[in-house]
Design a protein around this motif. Structure first.
Motif, PDB file in Angstrom:
ATOM      1  N   ALA A 271      34.833  44.626  36.531  1.00  0.00           N
ATOM      2  CA  ALA A 271      34.690  43.263  37.052  1.00  0.00           C
ATOM      3  C   ALA A 271      35.910  42.897  37.879  1.00  0.00           C
ATOM      4  CB  ALA A 271      34.513  42.293  35.901  1.00  0.00           C
ATOM      5  N   ARG A 272      35.679  42.065  38.881  1.00  0.00           N
ATOM      6  CA  ARG A 272      36.790  41.554  39.700  1.00  0.00           C
ATOM      7  C   ARG A 272      36.588  40.057  39.878  1.00  0.00           C
ATOM      8  NH1 ARG A 272      36.550  45.472  44.450  1.00  0.00           N
ATOM      9  NH2 ARG A 272      36.602  47.474  43.400  1.00  0.00           N
ATOM     10  N   LYS A 273      37.671  39.395  40.110  1.00  0.00           N
ATOM     11  CA  LYS A 273      37.588  37.957  40.374  1.00  0.00           C
ATOM     12  C   LYS A 273      36.687  37.731  41.588  1.00  0.00           C
ATOM     13  CE  LYS A 273      40.492  34.184  41.989  1.00  0.00           C
ATOM     14  NZ  LYS A 273      41.844  33.796  42.397  1.00  0.00           N
ATOM     15  N   SER A 274      35.772  36.767  41.476  1.00  0.00           N
ATOM     16  CA  SER A 274      34.863  36.499  42.588  1.00  0.00           C
ATOM     17  C   SER A 274      35.624  35.902  43.772  1.00  0.00           C
ATOM     18  CB  SER A 274      33.782  35.513  42.130  1.00  0.00           C
ATOM     19  OG  SER A 274      33.107  34.994  43.257  1.00  0.00           O
ATOM     20  N   PRO A 275      35.343  36.399  44.983  1.00  0.00           N
ATOM     21  CA  PRO A 275      36.000  35.813  46.165  1.00  0.00           C
ATOM     22  C   PRO A 275      35.543  34.377  46.413  1.00  0.00           C
ATOM     23  CG  PRO A 275      34.348  37.429  46.819  1.00  0.00           C
ATOM     24  CD  PRO A 275      34.451  37.495  45.332  1.00  0.00           C
ATOM     25  N   ALA A 276      34.472  33.973  45.705  1.00  0.00           N
ATOM     26  CA  ALA A 276      33.929  32.631  45.908  1.00  0.00           C
ATOM     27  C   ALA A 276      34.784  31.564  45.217  1.00  0.00           C
ATOM     28  CB  ALA A 276      32.507  32.574  45.367  1.00  0.00           C
ATOM     29  N   LEU A 277      35.731  31.976  44.360  1.00  0.00           N
ATOM     30  CA  LEU A 277      36.541  30.972  43.642  1.00  0.00           C
ATOM     31  C   LEU A 277      37.508  30.279  44.602  1.00  0.00           C
ATOM     32  CD1 LEU A 277      37.237  32.612  40.161  1.00  0.00           C
ATOM     33  CD2 LEU A 277      35.550  30.882  40.762  1.00  0.00           C
ATOM     34  N   ASP A 278      38.774  30.728  44.623  1.00  0.00           N
ATOM     35  CA  ASP A 278      39.728  30.072  45.531  1.00  0.00           C
ATOM     36  C   ASP A 278      40.155  30.985  46.674  1.00  0.00           C
ATOM     37  OD1 ASP A 278      41.218  31.916  44.215  1.00  0.00           O
ATOM     38  OD2 ASP A 278      42.639  30.505  43.314  1.00  0.00           O
ATOM     39  N   GLY A 279      39.648  32.227  46.652  1.00  0.00           N
ATOM     40  CA  GLY A 279      39.953  33.135  47.763  1.00  0.00           C
ATOM     41  C   GLY A 279      41.274  33.852  47.644  1.00  0.00           C
ATOM     42  N   LYS A 280      41.983  33.607  46.518  1.00  0.00           N
ATOM     43  CA  LYS A 280      43.260  34.304  46.344  1.00  0.00           C
ATOM     44  C   LYS A 280      42.972  35.589  45.579  1.00  0.00           C
ATOM     45  CE  LYS A 280      48.049  34.010  45.629  1.00  0.00           C
ATOM     46  NZ  LYS A 280      48.128  35.440  45.860  1.00  0.00           N
ATOM     47  N   VAL A 281      43.285  36.730  46.172  1.00  0.00           N
ATOM     48  CA  VAL A 281      43.004  38.022  45.536  1.00  0.00           C
ATOM     49  C   VAL A 281      44.045  38.287  44.451  1.00  0.00           C
ATOM     50  CG1 VAL A 281      42.730  40.516  45.917  1.00  0.00           C
ATOM     51  CG2 VAL A 281      42.010  38.901  47.689  1.00  0.00           C
ATOM     52  N   GLU A 282      43.562  38.635  43.244  1.00  0.00           N
ATOM     53  CA  GLU A 282      44.480  38.946  42.136  1.00  0.00           C
ATOM     54  C   GLU A 282      44.972  40.380  42.294  1.00  0.00           C
ATOM     55  OE1 GLU A 282      42.787  36.501  38.275  1.00  0.00           O
ATOM     56  OE2 GLU A 282      41.972  38.476  38.693  1.00  0.00           O
ATOM     57  N   ARG A 283      46.290  40.557  42.365  1.00  0.00           N
ATOM     58  CA  ARG A 283      46.822  41.913  42.490  1.00  0.00           C
ATOM     59  C   ARG A 283      47.869  42.182  41.402  1.00  0.00           C
ATOM     60  NH1 ARG A 283      44.786  44.288  46.975  1.00  0.00           N
ATOM     61  NH2 ARG A 283      44.156  42.896  48.668  1.00  0.00           N
ATOM     62  N   ASP A 284      47.968  43.467  40.998  1.00  0.00           N
ATOM     63  CA  ASP A 284      48.984  43.822  40.000  1.00  0.00           C
ATOM     64  C   ASP A 284      50.313  44.128  40.708  1.00  0.00           C
ATOM     65  OD1 ASP A 284      48.794  46.344  41.079  1.00  0.00           O
ATOM     66  OD2 ASP A 284      47.681  47.207  39.403  1.00  0.00           O
ATOM     67  N   SER A 285      51.303  44.568  39.916  1.00  0.00           N
ATOM     68  CA  SER A 285      52.636  44.786  40.489  1.00  0.00           C
ATOM     69  C   SER A 285      52.627  45.871  41.564  1.00  0.00           C
ATOM     70  CB  SER A 285      53.619  45.153  39.376  1.00  0.00           C
ATOM     71  OG  SER A 285      53.106  46.256  38.672  1.00  0.00           O
ATOM     72  N   GLU A 286      51.639  46.788  41.480  1.00  0.00           N
ATOM     73  CA  GLU A 286      51.548  47.852  42.492  1.00  0.00           C
ATOM     74  C   GLU A 286      50.736  47.412  43.705  1.00  0.00           C
ATOM     75  OE1 GLU A 286      50.421  51.855  41.091  1.00  0.00           O
ATOM     76  OE2 GLU A 286      50.871  51.099  39.096  1.00  0.00           O
ATOM     77  N   GLY A 287      50.238  46.185  43.644  1.00  0.00           N
ATOM     78  CA  GLY A 287      49.463  45.673  44.781  1.00  0.00           C
ATOM     79  C   GLY A 287      47.983  45.989  44.706  1.00  0.00           C
ATOM     80  N   LYS A 288      47.552  46.615  43.587  1.00  0.00           N
ATOM     81  CA  LYS A 288      46.126  46.952  43.461  1.00  0.00           C
ATOM     82  C   LYS A 288      45.352  45.761  42.915  1.00  0.00           C
ATOM     83  CE  LYS A 288      46.610  51.852  43.109  1.00  0.00           C
ATOM     84  NZ  LYS A 288      47.810  52.325  42.394  1.00  0.00           N
ATOM     85  N   GLU A 289      44.136  45.574  43.399  1.00  0.00           N
ATOM     86  CA  GLU A 289      43.338  44.443  42.937  1.00  0.00           C
ATOM     87  C   GLU A 289      43.040  44.594  41.447  1.00  0.00           C
ATOM     88  OE1 GLU A 289      39.863  43.485  45.281  1.00  0.00           O
ATOM     89  OE2 GLU A 289      39.421  41.782  43.985  1.00  0.00           O
ATOM     90  N   ILE A 290      43.215  43.502  40.714  1.00  0.00           N
ATOM     91  CA  ILE A 290      43.044  43.557  39.257  1.00  0.00           C
ATOM     92  C   ILE A 290      41.563  43.700  38.900  1.00  0.00           C
ATOM     93  CG2 ILE A 290      43.278  42.217  37.105  1.00  0.00           C
ATOM     94  CD1 ILE A 290      45.962  41.216  38.210  1.00  0.00           C
ATOM     95  N   ARG A 291      41.313  44.647  37.997  1.00  0.00           N
ATOM     96  CA  ARG A 291      39.938  44.903  37.568  1.00  0.00           C
ATOM     97  C   ARG A 291      39.846  44.697  36.063  1.00  0.00           C
ATOM     98  NH1 ARG A 291      39.531  50.841  40.002  1.00  0.00           N
ATOM     99  NH2 ARG A 291      41.285  51.056  38.612  1.00  0.00           N
ATOM    100  N   TYR A 292      38.737  44.163  35.642  1.00  0.00           N
ATOM    101  CA  TYR A 292      38.535  43.933  34.213  1.00  0.00           C
ATOM    102  C   TYR A 292      37.494  44.926  33.703  1.00  0.00           C
ATOM    103  CZ  TYR A 292      40.757  39.597  35.631  1.00  0.00           C
ATOM    104  OH  TYR A 292      41.627  38.681  36.160  1.00  0.00           O
ATOM    105  N   PRO A 293      37.752  45.465  32.488  1.00  0.00           N
ATOM    106  CA  PRO A 293      36.777  46.433  31.970  1.00  0.00           C
ATOM    107  C   PRO A 293      35.439  45.783  31.657  1.00  0.00           C
ATOM    108  CG  PRO A 293      38.559  46.051  30.387  1.00  0.00           C
ATOM    109  CD  PRO A 293      38.882  45.238  31.592  1.00  0.00           C
ATOM    110  N   VAL A 294      34.396  46.527  31.892  1.00  0.00           N
ATOM    111  CA  VAL A 294      33.039  46.012  31.658  1.00  0.00           C
ATOM    112  C   VAL A 294      32.215  47.082  30.952  1.00  0.00           C
ATOM    113  CG1 VAL A 294      30.842  45.486  32.838  1.00  0.00           C
ATOM    114  CG2 VAL A 294      32.958  44.469  33.661  1.00  0.00           C
TER     115      VAL A 294
END
Ligand SMILES: Nc1ncnc2c1ncn2[C@@H]1O[C@H](COP(=O)(O)OP(=O)(O)OP(=O)(O)O)[C@@H](O)[C@H]1O
Ligand SMILES: [Mg+2]
Length: 478
Positions: A271-294
């Motif tokens: 899972a990833r944060k929906s771009p429909a929320l506030d449009g700010k992409v969640e990234r970790d310290s390495e700059g990779k988009e944060i993913r949630y296990p599903v």
């Protein structure tokens, strides 16, 4: 999947990843380093069938062919003893006629921006390799209307939608009535919030319109640029040029579920944060988009299977919206690999390699059965170290009650028993089974008679034990 007409035996060569092969020449990519190898498809091919490997061709734009996940997966795929991977150079794909494209037995080919899909289709017609992802279906995947039509035909849940076609030749398909808090598209009403998507799946400018109760305006999504995936706009009226799909907004927990299939029986999801929320992409310290296990539910796994089969795309990414206790497919992207997952790279290469071997080994006369590998042993890391994961318990169970044996043994010597033995033919076979009530009555009569005699004459010649005779009598009386 269609089968190649390729033939021949293959040898047990080292893993090979070739790049830029044409005609009789091949170049091998070895740890990022290209060096020439020759004779892979030389003129002596006919005489040297025993050297033949199964060639898996990769035909896509360079950006995709040389991407990190592709490289990781191909490196693993060419570890299959009988598989050689050949990456078609972009220059050849774009500039050479398909007759000059490298040969292959299995084709992994997919469309992305700038890819000549028509040529790839012609190549496949010419060479007839085994397809991992069907090419003709990739025309449909580029059109959201076709994607939704196919999903609907397959009975897969998707958001309620309507198509607004701005086609001058078909004005009847363009009836839009707009008011502050809803639109009516060809008679179908969509209350805000609703979603407006360009019919071209390549166009990522998806807009979401907010109701006046939430302040109105719209959220404009776009292909990620750095840390942004959407931006708020005060504009509340829908676009008036271009063709769009309008669909109801499905309220999720704020995440999109991204599913990646490798064949109908394998799917990875995250899972990833929906771009429909506030449009700010969640990234970790390495700059990779944060993913949630599903974990996919059984229903969602079935959806993954259906999507993979309906679009004939072994490797297929799609988006799920979990809303109101259901999962709705809102986007099918076709060929797509999971990024940054070693487990997926391993699994994907294994599934693809096994698939290629299963389909092609027979015509290459390679004895093949899917091996049980060490990786299949379910060892899992836990907080208290690694341990075997219990996958299932299979039991064959019966009750523990047993009826006590009802047997008595007794030696008989009296002639009455022997007469009975003879009467029922015991001497014929040396043994006798008496079951009928009349017969058992006769045994009881003998027991009673002998007991009576024993009572009368203590010193008579009856050799049977009194206690045994009594037991026999009691049992038979019962
Ligand atoms: N019906 C809907 N209800 C709620 N949110 C939606 C809906 N459709 C799309 N979205 C949101 O908008 C995002 C973009 O939509 P969609 O995936 O259809 O467009 P896309 O541009 O093709 O995406 P991708 O980048 O995956 O190709 C989705 O990830 C989801 O967060
Ligand atoms: Mg999407």
């Amino acid at each position: 999947m269609s089968k190649s007409s390729g033939q021949g035996m293959c040898n047990r060569g080292p893993p090979r990843l070739l790049i830029g092969r044409e005609g009789g020449e091949s170049r091998e990519l070895d740890e990022g380093d290209m060096r020439s190898i020759s004779g892979h498809y030389g003129e002596d091919e006919e005489e040297d069938q025993s050297k033949r490997q199964i060639v898996v061709g990769i035909c896509s734009m360079m950006k995709k062919s040389t991407s990190k996940p592709m490289t990781e997966i191909l490196e693993r795929l060419c570890k299959f003893e009988y598989i050689t991977v050949d990456v078609f150079p972009e220059e050849v794909i774009l500039n050479e006629p398909v007759e000059k494209w490298p040969l292959c037995d299995c084709l992994i080919s997919f469309h992305s921006k700038g890819f000549p899909l028509d040529k790839a289709v012609n190549y496949a017609k010419l060479r007839n390799p085994l397809h991992i992802n069907d090419l003709n279906m990739q025309y449909f995947i580029q059109d959201r209307r076709e994607v939704y039509r196919i999903l609907q035909e397959e009975g897969i849940d998707l958001p309620r939608y309507a198509v607004l076609n701005r086609d001058p030749d078909r004005p009847e398909e363009c009836n839009l009535v707009e008011s502050e808090d809803h639109v009516e598209v060809n008679g179908e009403v969509f209350h805000k919030p609703f979603v407006e998507k360009p019919v071209s799946a390549e166009d990522h400018n998806v807009y979401i319109y907010y109701p006046t109760s939430a302040g109105g305006g719209s959220q404009r999504l776009f292909r990620k640029i750095g840390s942004r995936s959407s931006v708020y706009s005060p504009e509340s009226t829908v676009r008036k040029t271009g063709s769009y799909i309008y669909e109801e907004f499905m309220a999720t927990d704020g995440t999109d579920v991204k599913v990646y299939t490798v064949g109908p029986d394998y799917a990875h999801a995250e899972a990833r944060k929906s771009p429909a929320l506030d449009g700010k992409v969640e990234r970790d310290s390495e700059g990779k988009e944060i993913r949630y296990p599903v974990m996919l539910t059984a229903m969602e796994k079935l959806v993954a299977r259906k999507v993979c089969l309906a679009f004939k795309q072994t490797v297929c990414g799609f988006d799920l919206l979990r809303a109101n206790g259901h999962s709705f497919v809102c986007d099918v992207n076709g060929f797509s690999f999971v990024k940054n997952s070693m487990k997926y790279y391993d699994d994907c290469a294994k599934v693809l390699g096994n698939m290629v071997m299963r389909e092609l080994a027979p015509q290459f006369h390679i004895p093949w059965s899917i091996p049980m590998e060490a990786e299949d042993i379910p060892i899992v890391p836990t907080t208290s170290g690694t341990m075997m994961e219990l996958r299932c318990v299979i039991a064959v169970i019966r009750h523990g009650d047993r009826t006590p044996k009802q047997k008595m043994k007794m030696e008989v010597r009296n002639a009455l028993f022997f007469d009975l033995f003879e009467k029922y033919g015991g001497y014929k076979t040396g043994k006798l089974k008496l079951k009928k009530p009349k017969q058992l009555q006769e045994v009881l009569d003998i027991a009673r008679q002998l007991l009576a005699e024993l009572v009368l004459h203590n010193d008579c010649e009856i050799e049977e034990k009194k206690s045994k005779l009594e037991q026999l009598k009691t049992v038979l009386e019962m």
